[in-house]
Design an enzyme around this catalytic site. Sequence first.
Site, PDB file in Angstrom:
ATOM      1  N   SER A   1       0.814  -1.215   0.000  1.00 16.18           N
ATOM      2  CA  SER A   1       0.000   0.000   0.000  1.00 16.18           C
ATOM      3  C   SER A   1       0.847   1.265   0.000  1.00 16.18           C
ATOM      4  CB  SER A   1      -0.920   0.017   1.227  1.00 16.18           C
ATOM      5  OG  SER A   1      -1.855  -1.015   1.159  1.00 16.18           O
ATOM      6  N   GLN A   2       0.227   2.336  -0.448  1.00 15.37           N
ATOM      7  CA  GLN A   2       0.829   3.669  -0.407  1.00 15.37           C
ATOM      8  C   GLN A   2       1.157   4.010   1.049  1.00 15.37           C
ATOM      9  OE1 GLN A   2      -1.721   6.359  -2.427  1.00 15.37           O
ATOM     10  NE2 GLN A   2      -0.635   8.210  -1.786  1.00 15.37           N
TER      11      GLN A   2
END
Length: 218
Positions: A65-66
Amino acid sequence: MTDPALNLQEQKMQFIYALRSKGVIDQRVLAAMERMDRGHFVRGTFEERAYEDTPLPIACGQTISQPSVVGLMTQALEVGPRDKVLEVGTGSGYQAAILSLLARRVYTIERHRRLVRETQALFQRLDLTNVTAMAGDGSFGLPDQAPFDRIIVTAAAEDPPGPLLAQLKIGGIMIVPVGQSDAVQSLIKVTRNDDGFDYEELRPVRFVPLLEGLGKEA
């Protein structure tokens, strides 16, 4: 010639600055994300992009994920040092590793056995002794270890899964992306109280779908 060590240090400083600028302001969360090097969790072609605030592909068709989303989800989870946490969707292991620095105990479930093997080896190498990674269908949670103080789901469900709600302690918090397609999802904060559950919509997000069963062996 640029000193690679200085360049890396600058990238890490920019990494933390990006987190702050996106709204990650909890000091414990920022300290954990500064300490837990994302570079350990990004391999191969994308290693050089480990400190960018962007999601990146990993094995089994999944993503890491970011970082700002990891930070915001972790911040919303309000993890205390005595909490027992369940994560659904181990992926690269990055989110679980961050949580391991904030909680007493972390259990993380992943439907892809290859990712579980890789993260178990990585957790061992990083000496993260309070994290247990296992293969399983995360939509059913982990009844043997329930109830949990905190639950975090890193895949989108159509609704917060009933078994996970049932495994949340009174006063506990669950963070889960909810949405029927990858185009429209909302990050939901669920708080369990004596009378039931309170739901708070936090922000739009995009996650892979929460699927039942185990993934095929890669």
